[in-house]
Structures are given as C-alpha cells and as structure tokens.
Design a protein around this motif. Structure first.
Motif, PDB file in Angstrom:
ATOM      1  N   UNK A 150       0.831  -1.213   0.000  1.00  0.00           N
ATOM      2  CA  UNK A 150       0.000   0.000   0.000  1.00  0.00           C
ATOM      3  C   UNK A 150       0.861   1.258   0.000  1.00  0.00           C
ATOM      4  N   UNK A 151       2.158   1.107   0.246  1.00  0.00           N
ATOM      5  CA  UNK A 151       3.059   2.264   0.221  1.00  0.00           C
ATOM      6  C   UNK A 151       3.652   2.424  -1.169  1.00  0.00           C
ATOM      7  N   UNK A 152       4.256   3.560  -1.400  1.00  0.00           N
ATOM      8  CA  UNK A 152       4.828   3.845  -2.715  1.00  0.00           C
ATOM      9  C   UNK A 152       6.211   3.258  -2.921  1.00  0.00           C
ATOM     10  N   UNK A 153       6.873   2.769  -1.869  1.00  0.00           N
ATOM     11  CA  UNK A 153       8.243   2.300  -2.096  1.00  0.00           C
ATOM     12  C   UNK A 153       8.262   0.985  -2.866  1.00  0.00           C
ATOM     13  N   UNK A 154       9.113   0.960  -3.865  1.00  0.00           N
ATOM     14  CA  UNK A 154       9.270  -0.233  -4.682  1.00  0.00           C
ATOM     15  C   UNK A 154      10.654  -0.144  -5.312  1.00  0.00           C
ATOM     16  N   UNK A 155      11.179  -1.241  -5.813  1.00  0.00           N
ATOM     17  CA  UNK A 155      12.502  -1.253  -6.436  1.00  0.00           C
ATOM     18  C   UNK A 155      12.545  -0.183  -7.528  1.00  0.00           C
ATOM     19  N   UNK A 156      13.553   0.670  -7.590  1.00  0.00           N
ATOM     20  CA  UNK A 156      14.781   0.664  -6.798  1.00  0.00           C
ATOM     21  C   UNK A 156      14.691   1.461  -5.480  1.00  0.00           C
ATOM     22  N   UNK A 157      13.596   2.193  -5.248  1.00  0.00           N
ATOM     23  CA  UNK A 157      13.519   2.973  -4.002  1.00  0.00           C
ATOM     24  C   UNK A 157      12.801   2.125  -2.955  1.00  0.00           C
ATOM     25  N   UNK A 158      13.537   1.213  -2.360  1.00  0.00           N
ATOM     26  CA  UNK A 158      12.937   0.304  -1.394  1.00  0.00           C
ATOM     27  C   UNK A 158      12.815   0.928  -0.016  1.00  0.00           C
ATOM     28  N   UNK A 159      13.676   1.891   0.225  1.00  0.00           N
ATOM     29  CA  UNK A 159      13.616   2.616   1.502  1.00  0.00           C
ATOM     30  C   UNK A 159      13.066   3.984   1.176  1.00  0.00           C
ATOM     31  N   UNK A 160      11.910   4.290   1.624  1.00  0.00           N
ATOM     32  CA  UNK A 160      11.454   5.640   1.320  1.00  0.00           C
ATOM     33  C   UNK A 160      10.952   6.286   2.586  1.00  0.00           C
ATOM     34  N   UNK A 161       9.635   6.484   2.676  1.00  0.00           N
ATOM     35  CA  UNK A 161       9.099   7.189   3.836  1.00  0.00           C
ATOM     36  C   UNK A 161       9.483   6.519   5.156  1.00  0.00           C
ATOM     37  N   UNK A 162       9.611   5.197   5.139  1.00  0.00           N
ATOM     38  CA  UNK A 162       9.920   4.519   6.403  1.00  0.00           C
ATOM     39  C   UNK A 162      11.200   5.036   7.001  1.00  0.00           C
TER      40      UNK A 162
END
Lengths: 181, 467
Positions: B75-87
C-alpha cells in the motif's frame, strides 16, 4: 547481651526553614557524636549529605561493573553467535570479524551501566519503600516543598530523649517533635 | 556535584542577559506554580481541543496500520529501486528530533549550563515520544513485525537462527533500543523527587495513591540525595556518548553501503549535527506556545529561547558544511556515479526539493545571526518550523535521489509516496502530540526539584555554617 527493646519513638525531628541553618545544625549534631542521623531536603544539597556523614557513594563502582558486564556479555554473545553456533561466511570476512562487533558491544556497555546505575541507586536507597516512620513527623509533607528536616534516631547510642531534644532545640529549629514508629 | 555553585560566574559573564529564572521566586512559589499546572489548575479548554485533534490524527495512524497489516507494505509507494522511502526518512527524522532532549538533559548538565533546567524535563519527554514514533517505521517496514523478531533480537528460537551482527541495520536495532531504554530510565529517575512533591501536594485521593506509587516512597533523605546525584551525573555521562553513537549508527545504515551519495565519511558527524539541529527546532516549536499558554515566562525566559537559537545556528552551519562537502567529495572523487548523483540532486527531477532543503536549512537560519531575531518569539517559532521541514526534506533527498538513479540505468525509476505513506507520517505526528498533551496534563512539565536549586536562597552560605 540484653534483648533489645523497641524504643518508644523512632527518633526526634527538627524542622528548619533555611538550607544554611539545617546544614549548620547537621554539622553540630555530627560533631556532638551522633551517627544515626539523617536530613531531608526538597532538593539535593551536597553540604548536607556531607554533614550527615556521607562522603562517597558506591555508585561509580556499581556503574563500572554494570558497564563491564554489559560490554563483555555483548561481545561474547556476538562471538558465540558468529564463531561457535552459526558460522556464516559473509563477503569472505573472518568469522571473528571483531570491528563489526564493536557498535553492539558499545551499546550494550552503555545499557548495562545505565541499568546498573538506576537499579543500584534504588536498591542502595532501599526504594521502593512505601512506609517509613519519618512520614509521621508533622509538616513532613513540606520536605518536598520548602522545609528542611534533621532527624536523630532513637537507636543512636548517644540518644537520650530529653537531652537530645534540648540539644536540637538549641540549634535554632522552628520546632522539635517526636517521630512515631 | 552541586549545581547551585556556579550561578554567580554565570551572572557575571552574561550581565546583560535575561535571567534563567525571574527574580522574586522562592522554593514554595516554584513548587506551587509548577505543581499547580498538574494538580490545581482547571484543564484549559485549549487542552481538550488540542488533545482531541491530536487523538483523531493518531486514530488515522491506527487505521493505516490496520490496513497495512491486512494488505501488506504494497500500500506504500516504495518499490525497487527505491525500497527505503518514507519509512527510513521518517525514522531518521523522528530519531533526530529526539536527540535534542538528550543533549539538553545530559550534555548541557555536564557542561553546567544551568539554563537547561527549566526545559530538560520537557525535552526528555519529547525524546521518548519521538523515539516511540520513530521505531514504528522500521518495525512496520518489515511487513509482519511479529515474524521479524528473530532477526532483530538474539533469542534462542526453534529455527536455530541468529541475527546478523555484521549488519549496520542490526547495530541500529541495538542503538535505538538502548537509546529508548536509557532515555526512559533517565527521565523516570529525574521524575522521582517530583512525583514525591505531587504526592504530598495532591488533594485528590486517587492522585495521591498514583503519584505515591510512582514516587517509590521518596522522602528526600540526604543519604538518598547523595546517591541520587551521583546516579544522575553518571547517567548524564553515559547518555552523552550514547546520543552521539545513536545517530552515528543511524548514518552507518547509509555510509556502510556503496550507494552513490551514501558512502561518505562525513555522514556520522553530519547526521549528529543534523539531529541536534532538528531537535532544537522541535523544542522551540513546542516551548514557545507552551510558555505562552501556560504562563511560564518566568521559568522559560528569553535566555532559553535565545540560547536555543544560537545552538540552532551553530548546528545549522555544520549541516551546511555537510552539504558543501557532499558536493565537494562528489566532484573530487572523480567517480562518475558520485558526480552524477550530485548533479542529479541539483538539476534532476527532485531538484526543487533539493533547493528547498538548502533554502530551509542553510539560508533561513542565517537570520539567527541577528540579535533581534533571536529575541523575537514569533521569528524563532517560524524559523524552527522551517528547519523541521528542511530536515525532513534533507532525509528525503538523501534517500530518494541516491536510490532512484544508481549504477544501472535500466533500473532507474521515479518514486512518489501514496496516500498511505502520508497518513502514516501525519499519523505519527498525531501520536506524538497525543502523548505530549497527556504529559502536559499529568506530569510536571518542568523539573521542580532542579528549579529549586536555581532560587537564590538555595545557596549554602559557608561562613554562616561555620559561625
């Protein structure tokens, strides 16, 4: 040896308005040879602790031991995990790759020392202790506001109810009262 | 050990400064004024409004977490390559905010900065609540936290598995959990004598019992105070390297990797300075309205606000130096990927955020050079808000611009948060304020026993003792 009889009162409590007065009185009481004494103040006064005979505490030693145990335990835990119980080749590093064990060792040193400090302090102070005779002294609730108290316990070898009471009165308190058990 | 003794030197140095406590206060007036906020004063209507609003926003967090646990991290926007985002952005942001509390309570205590006394309790509470918000992000980032325990903490389990202690992410687990535990201990130890005051001053039976239990039977004995003071100083001495290590280790999450823009030795000091910077901004954001609404101008004086402004300016300059060094090392490394990383930050798709960050963190705080700005509560409040936004943008830039275009052009992508990223982030702000409102209502927001040491009467007059 005579069987000790519980004295009628816990001790005598003198009440003061002023921190300087209570420190001066505590020093005189100590000089007069009383040793089972204590003072109560709404904030820490180093001179008052010294006046009742506390010159050093065991806290630094306890904290040192806590820190050493925490650090040693932390390092040995990592050694056990990565060298003995579950050796795993990560990027060709040696199993005993000590530099990467340092951060966790450091954190656990601090944790061990801090836990030892807090619980050591509480244990040596005998806290938690919900009931204590000094709470029976009149106005003692003000010891956490703006009053200063000086106690001589009746178990002190030099304690003699009337003589001690007169001595305390000569030190210029607001009031001297008996403390019930 | 006695914190009273240096008051005169301090006055001599800052003859023109506003005092740390307004004249005319006695032990009794300090005690009554602070404890009345908890015990006597009617709960202001504003408190109910603020608490309700915060609690509603915290409710949004609960709903987000519920939905997250049902659906998964997709449900979050993070996905490869940005696996670390808001968290990780929000984790680092919250942890950083917490650091000012420890700095005020520990480092300034060791440096004998007595002006810290009226803000340390509040700042420590802020630390605890910020850490509570922070840990939620990495924990929920694991997707199913109840299954993640075995690779976070070393406990014997049926799989015979252990955590990987060579990983900075695990160092982080230990750093943050130690930090949370030590902050809680430090805070509680500081509260014990004040709980005793509240116990003795409460008229309501329920409050007497609750504060009485929390006070552990504290009676202000001189023998106890000696150990208490030793413990308090030792804890301050332990918390000082701890707070520096925590953000150092947080920066290792990035610096130990090889991603362009992360693999830099400047990271630990730059992260620590940034944490203190963001933390002081948050302390100002909170204390300025608090002292106004609760009439605490006598205790939290312009001196406190001005000093915090100065610390913000100093740490802001360190952070600005960090930004310059990032650009310099990228150029000096002569490494294609590093060079591209910084150019992409300055001119790529996220460039507006980069320049907004430079504006918020490096340009706006320069106003603090002016004495007039440092003495204006409105200006300080606005600058502190700008810095909080700037520090959040800094983490966003570090995270997203480095990850979204790294070594392999074929795996480049854009990142944008979803609505659930935002509800989660804003929800933690609600949780933070909910806890803060509860704290303001039920605990002494200023350390009463330490304030007593600032009253002029508190000084022991040696010549009178000997007389």
């Amino acid at each position: 040896m005579k069987k000790s009889i519980r004295p009628a009162t816990y001790g005598l409590m003198a009440e003061f308005d002023d921190p300087t007065a209570v420190v001066a009185a505590a020093e005189k009481v100590y000089e007069a040879g009383y040793r089972r004494i204590d003072a109560f103040s709404p904030y820490p006064i180093e001179a008052l602790s010294e006046a009742v005979g506390v010159h050093s505490t065991k806290m630094p030693l306890i904290v040192l031991i806590g820190g050493i145990l925490g650090g040693l335990g932390g390092y040995l835990m990592q050694y056990y995990v990565h060298v003995i119980d579950y050796p795993l080749n990560v990027g060709g590093k040696p199993f005993h790759s000590w530099p990467s064990f340092i951060p966790v060792t450091f954190e656990l040193t601090i944790l061990g020392a801090a836990v030892a400090a807090v619980f050591g302090m509480l244990a040596l102070n005998g806290l938690p202790e919900p009931y204590h005779p000094v709470f029976n002294a009149p106005n003692f609730a003000l010891a956490s506001r703006d009053r200063f108290f000086l106690l001589i316990e009746s178990l002190d070898p030099k304690f003699d109810h009337d003589e001690t009471a007169n001595f305390l009165k000569s030190l210029g308190p607001r009031e001297v009262t008996d403390v019930e058990h | 050990m006695q914190r009273v003794t240096n008051s005169h030197d301090d006055v001599a140095i800052h003859r023109t400064s506003p005092p740390v406590i307004e004249p005319g206060h006695t032990f009794g007036s300090v005690t009554d004024k602070i404890s009345a906020l908890t015990l006597r004063r009617r709960t202001p209507i504003g408190w109910y409004l603020g608490f309700t609003l915060s609690f509603m926003v915290a409710g949004m967090l609960m709903m987000t977490i519920l939905y997250l646990l049902l659906k998964g991290v997709g449900i979050w926007g993070n996905n490869v390559p940005v696996g670390w985002a808001f968290d990780i952005i929000n984790f680092v942001w919250w942890i950083g905010i917490g650091h000012a509390g420890t700095l005020i309570s520990a480092i300034l205590l060791l440096l004998r900065q007595e002006w810290r006394t009226s803000i340390n309790r509040f700042a420590e509470a802020m630390t605890l609540f910020a850490v509570s918000c922070a840990v939620m992000f990495p924990l929920l980032h694991t997707g199913r936290p109840w299954l993640a325990a075995y690779w976070l903490f070393p406990y014997p389990n049926t799989m015979g598995m252990w955590p990987q202690f060579r990983s900075p992410l695990l160092w982080d687990v230990f750093a943050v959990s130690t930090y949370g535990s030590v902050s809680a201990l430090f805070w509680y130890v500081g509260l014990i004598p004040d709980f005793a005051t509240l116990r003795d001053r409460a008229k309501n039976r329920v409050f007497q019992i609750i504060y009485g239990m929390l006070a552990l039977g504290w009676r202000g004995s001189a023998r106890h105070w000696a150990r208490y003071e030793a413990t308090y100083l030792l804890l301050a001495g332990l918390a000082t390297p701890l707070v520096l290590s925590v953000h150092t280790i947080v920066s290792f999450d990035f610096a130990v990797s090889q991603v362009p823009g992360w693999h830099a030795t400047i990271f630990p000091p730059y992260f620590v300075a940034g944490a203190i910077y963001a933390g002081f901004a948050m302390v100002l954001t909170l204390t300025i309205p608090l002292r106004y609404f609760y009439g605490l101008e006598d205790f939290i004086t312009l001196r406190h606000l001005r000093n915090m402004g100065k610390i913000m300016l100093a740490t802001g300059l360190i952070v600005a130096y960090g930004y310059m060094m990032e650009a310099f090392t990228a150029w000096y490394s002569a490494n294609t990927y590093e060079e591209y990383m910084i150019l992409n930050r300055m001119r790529g798709p996220y460039a507006p955020y980069y320049w907004a960050l430079i504006f918020c963190n490096a340009v706006v705080p320069q106003l603090l050079w002016s004495k007039r700005v440092r003495h204006s509560t409105v200006a300080l409040f606005l600058i502190s808000l700008v810095v909080s936004v700037g520090m959040w943008l800094e983490r966003f830039i570090i995270l997203v611009t480095s990850l979204h275009r790294d070594f392999l052009v074929s795996s480049w992508a854009m990142y944008s948060p979803t609505v659930f990223d935002w509800t989660m982030f804003i929800g933690t702000i609600g949780l933070f304020f909910t806890l803060l409102f509860l704290f303001i209502r039920f605990l002494p927001i200023i350390s009463i026993f330490e304030m007593r040491t600032l009253v002029p009467q508190a000084e022991i007059k040696e010549e009178k003792v000997k007389a």
